[in-house]
Enzyme design. Structure first.
Site, PDB file in Angstrom:
ATOM      1  N   LYS A  11       0.806  -1.218   0.000  1.00 25.45           N
ATOM      2  CA  LYS A  11       0.000   0.000   0.000  1.00 25.45           C
ATOM      3  C   LYS A  11       0.848   1.281   0.000  1.00 25.45           C
ATOM      4  CE  LYS A  11      -3.920  -2.133   2.397  1.00 25.45           C
ATOM      5  NZ  LYS A  11      -4.781  -2.025   3.609  1.00 25.45           N
ATOM      6  N   TYR A  51     -12.431  -2.174  -4.078  1.00 24.81           N
ATOM      7  CA  TYR A  51     -12.922  -2.271  -2.704  1.00 24.81           C
ATOM      8  C   TYR A  51     -14.447  -2.165  -2.621  1.00 24.81           C
ATOM      9  CZ  TYR A  51      -8.165  -2.179  -0.960  1.00 24.81           C
ATOM     10  OH  TYR A  51      -6.860  -2.508  -0.685  1.00 24.81           O
ATOM     11  N   ASN A 114      -1.882   0.201   6.949  1.00 26.10           N
ATOM     12  CA  ASN A 114      -1.285  -1.025   7.484  1.00 26.10           C
ATOM     13  C   ASN A 114      -0.379  -1.758   6.491  1.00 26.10           C
ATOM     14  OD1 ASN A 114      -3.149  -2.281   5.822  1.00 26.10           O
ATOM     15  ND2 ASN A 114      -4.450  -2.994   7.481  1.00 26.10           N
ATOM     16  N   HIS A 117      -2.166  -5.499   1.675  1.00 23.54           N
ATOM     17  CA  HIS A 117      -3.467  -6.146   1.493  1.00 23.54           C
ATOM     18  C   HIS A 117      -3.196  -7.547   0.972  1.00 23.54           C
ATOM     19  CE1 HIS A 117      -7.515  -7.003  -0.113  1.00 23.54           C
ATOM     20  NE2 HIS A 117      -6.838  -7.540  -1.113  1.00 23.54           N
ATOM     21  N   GLU A 128      -9.456 -11.057  -7.436  1.00 18.58           N
ATOM     22  CA  GLU A 128      -8.534  -9.937  -7.248  1.00 18.58           C
ATOM     23  C   GLU A 128      -7.356 -10.011  -8.219  1.00 18.58           C
ATOM     24  OE1 GLU A 128      -9.402  -8.797  -2.595  1.00 18.58           O
ATOM     25  OE2 GLU A 128      -7.574  -9.906  -3.045  1.00 18.58           O
TER      26      GLU A 128
END
Length: 140
Positions: A11, A51, A114, A117, A128
């Site tokens: 990310k 998302y 964080n 993913h 995905e």
């Protein structure tokens, strides 16, 4: 255990801090192979589509804004039990609850930022992966 493929995203918080190589090393050290990889910048429409499952959740808008705030590295990881192994290497979503040595414990800035993913199930992984890669892009 079967050989699987899973999607991993490094990310914006991690790419901004130049942690891409350290994160990939953790996956590889755990026995996962990177069989496809691209550094991209998601558009708002792409982030909203990816998302979309979270569209009704209160954090959706913030998540989309975060994911378009900088480049990400999307990759396909392959290995025995790759989905669970990836999740184990990432650690708990909340870095405060993540085990020592996991990516999120070492690198995450917060529960929102964080660092990574990962797909949570075989069906999710397949969808995905197809979102970001064509079959020809994946070299096992």
């Amino acid at each position: 255990m079967a050989v699987e493929r899973t999607l991993s995203i490094i990310k914006p918080d991690a790419t901004r801090r130049n942690l891409t190589g350290k994160i990939i090393a953790k996956f590889e050290d755990a026995g996962l192979r990177v069989v496809a990889s691209r550094r991209i910048r998601l558009s708002q429409a792409e982030a909203e589509a990816f998302y979309g499952v979270h569209k009704e959740r209160p954090f959706f808008k913030d998540l989309v804004q975060f994911m378009i705030s900088g480049p990400v590295v999307v990759q396909v990881l392959e290995g025995e039990g790759a989905i669970q192994k990836n999740r184990d290497v990432m650690g708990a979503t909340n870095p405060a609850n993540a085990a020592a040595g996991t990516i999120r414990k070492e690198f995450a800035e917060s529960i929102e930022a964080n660092s990574v993913h990962g797909s949570d199930a075989p069906e999710t992984a397949a969808n995905e992966i197809k979102f970001f890669f064509r079959d020809l892009d994946i070299v096992g």
